[in-house]
Design a protein around this motif. Structure first.
Motif, mmCIF file in Angstrom:
data_model
loop_
_atom_site.group_PDB
_atom_site.id
_atom_site.type_symbol
_atom_site.label_atom_id
_atom_site.label_comp_id
_atom_site.label_asym_id
_atom_site.label_seq_id
_atom_site.Cartn_x
_atom_site.Cartn_y
_atom_site.Cartn_z
ATOM 1 N N THR A 232 9.053 -6.396 22.808
ATOM 2 C CA THR A 232 8.021 -5.288 22.317
ATOM 3 C C THR A 232 6.947 -6.055 21.609
ATOM 4 O OG1 THR A 232 7.488 -3.479 20.930
ATOM 5 C CG2 THR A 232 9.568 -4.629 20.111
ATOM 6 N N TYR A 234 5.171 -5.075 19.112
ATOM 7 C CA TYR A 234 5.332 -4.734 17.686
ATOM 8 C C TYR A 234 6.566 -5.191 16.809
ATOM 9 C CZ TYR A 234 1.665 -2.109 19.441
ATOM 10 O OH TYR A 234 0.689 -1.289 20.218
ATOM 11 N N GLN A 257 5.386 -2.380 26.140
ATOM 12 C CA GLN A 257 4.128 -1.673 26.293
ATOM 13 C C GLN A 257 3.413 -1.885 27.639
ATOM 14 O OE1 GLN A 257 5.258 -3.613 23.586
ATOM 15 N NE2 GLN A 257 5.830 -1.683 22.462
ATOM 16 N N GLU A 261 1.289 2.288 26.178
ATOM 17 C CA GLU A 261 0.757 1.601 25.251
ATOM 18 C C GLU A 261 1.023 2.675 23.932
ATOM 19 O OE1 GLU A 261 -0.973 -1.018 24.252
ATOM 20 O OE2 GLU A 261 -1.161 -1.718 26.135
ATOM 21 N N GLN A 262 1.582 3.848 24.000
ATOM 22 C CA GLN A 262 2.071 4.634 22.898
ATOM 23 C C GLN A 262 3.354 4.755 22.317
ATOM 24 O OE1 GLN A 262 2.120 8.763 24.171
ATOM 25 N NE2 GLN A 262 3.071 8.199 26.080
ATOM 26 N N ASP A 263 3.895 3.564 23.005
ATOM 27 C CA ASP A 263 5.226 3.184 22.715
ATOM 28 C C ASP A 263 5.314 1.903 21.563
ATOM 29 O OD1 ASP A 263 7.955 1.919 22.457
ATOM 30 O OD2 ASP A 263 8.406 2.781 24.215
ATOM 31 N N ARG A 264 5.461 2.355 20.493
ATOM 32 C CA ARG A 264 5.456 1.411 19.180
ATOM 33 C C ARG A 264 6.449 0.957 18.837
ATOM 34 N NH1 ARG A 264 -0.138 0.939 17.005
ATOM 35 N NH2 ARG A 264 -1.522 1.760 19.056
ATOM 36 N N ASP A 266 9.607 -1.166 17.286
ATOM 37 C CA ASP A 266 9.597 -2.305 16.597
ATOM 38 C C ASP A 266 10.767 -2.995 16.992
ATOM 39 O OD1 ASP A 266 11.035 -0.788 15.368
ATOM 40 O OD2 ASP A 266 10.618 -1.512 13.390
ATOM 41 N N ARG A 296 5.802 8.686 23.134
ATOM 42 C CA ARG A 296 5.576 8.009 21.904
ATOM 43 C C ARG A 296 6.640 7.821 20.969
ATOM 44 N NH1 ARG A 296 3.128 10.876 16.649
ATOM 45 N NH2 ARG A 296 1.935 9.256 15.737
ATOM 46 N N PRO A 299 7.846 2.979 14.820
ATOM 47 C CA PRO A 299 8.713 1.956 14.456
ATOM 48 C C PRO A 299 9.835 2.431 13.584
ATOM 49 C CG PRO A 299 6.417 1.419 14.161
ATOM 50 C CD PRO A 299 6.492 2.896 14.408
#
Length: 302
Positions: A232, A234, A257, A261-264, A266, A296, A299
């Motif tokens: 990832t 992030y 991602q 892109e909306q998957d943040r 960590d 979505r 973290p």
């Protein structure tokens, strides 16, 4: 892995409070089992669900795991062994992937390695704190137990964080290449990390820097094993996140991602998301085409 340990402790404090509980079972004994599911197991997406499992059943096994009477199916002949990260254990790390895999018909097993079983709970619940060669040997012994119980000839390994390095070392140096078909690594750090001393994994009390260097210098991949790396962007523990990307003819590299892109996610949330679960299933069984969800994800909490 200090960030992960602090985050886990914070979540544990919120969920557990000051509850007292009995000591944990031995890290590798097959006796701590869960019965085979008679229906689909619920999947509580989000990393905190694993902390809740440990609170309700100290030293237990995640739902769908460690049924040593499980007989592998023709569709999934290789049992899956889950290898946790630093400060985690066989419950806290796998509340999501364990039932996901069991619901797909896999025989699923998980151990806790590198913990202090002689300490009272919850201190005994924190695994991945021993020198990594010792942890790799514990994994080796556990895989032997799984193969003997199931009659399978090989297993698949799914590791997270430190568990990816332990899995890689086992396959490369402890004879695991003859007993492992696939290794799926979630948030691996094949080229070390810029976060924390020493560079790589672990802390100053553990002889882990040489462990990582030995694996990297010899070549991370065993020729007979298929690898999939899920990383990832992030990741705040594996820095840069590209440390987990390593090209080879027997390896695939997946950035969570890419296309979402909306998957943040960590370093923590990535192991407990629907997207990672689907990517893991696809890596274990590439012959089955499946839809990869894009949701979505925040973290830590998911």
């Amino acid at each position: 892995m200090g960030i992960r340990a602090v985050a886990c402790a914070a979540v544990a404090a919120a969920v557990l409070g000051a509850a007292a509980a009995p000591e944990t079972a031995s890290a590798t004994t097959p006796s701590a089992t869960t019965p085979p599911p008679s229906a689909a197991l619920p999947v509580p997406f989000g990393f905190a669900s694993g902390i809740a499992l440990e609170a309700l059943n100290p030293g237990g096994s995640a739902p769908g795991t460690n049924n040593f009477s499980c007989v592998p199916s023709a569709a999934h002949p290789d049992p899956v062994v889950l290898v946790h990260g630093t400060a985690a254990n066989r419950q806290t790390n796998w509340a999501v992937l364990a039932p996901v895999l069991a619901n797909e018909g896999y025989c699923v097993f998980a151990l806790t390695f590198g913990n202090r079983a002689d300490l009272p709970w919850p201190l005994s619940a924190a695994g991945g704190l021993a020198p990594l060669p010792e942890s790799a040997q514990q994994l080796s012994d556990f895989v032997d137990d799984v193969l003997e119980a199931t009659g399978a000839s090989t297993v698949d390994l799914v590791g997270h964080s430190q568990g990816t390095t332990v899995s890689g070392y086992y396959a490369r140096f402890l004879g695991g290449d003859d007993k492992v078909s696939k290794i799926v690594s979630i948030a691996p750090l094949w080229n070390g990390s810029e976060v924390g001393p020493p560079k790589g994994v672990g802390g100053p009390d553990f002889d882990n820097a040489s462990f990582v260097s030995e694996l990297r210098d010899a070549g991370v991949y065993a020729d007979s094993v298929e690898y999939a790396n899920i990383v990832t962007r992030y990741d705040q523990v594996v820095v840069p996140y590209t440390s987990g990307i390593l090209a080879a003819s027997n390896a695939s590299n997946i950035v969570v991602q890419d296309g979402c892109e909306q998957d943040r996610s960590d370093h923590i949330a990535v192991v407990a998301s629907q997207r990672t679960a689907a990517l893991t299933l696809e890596a274990l069984d590439p012959s089955t085409t499946r839809e990869i969800p894009c949701d979505r994800v925040l973290p830590i909490i998911g």
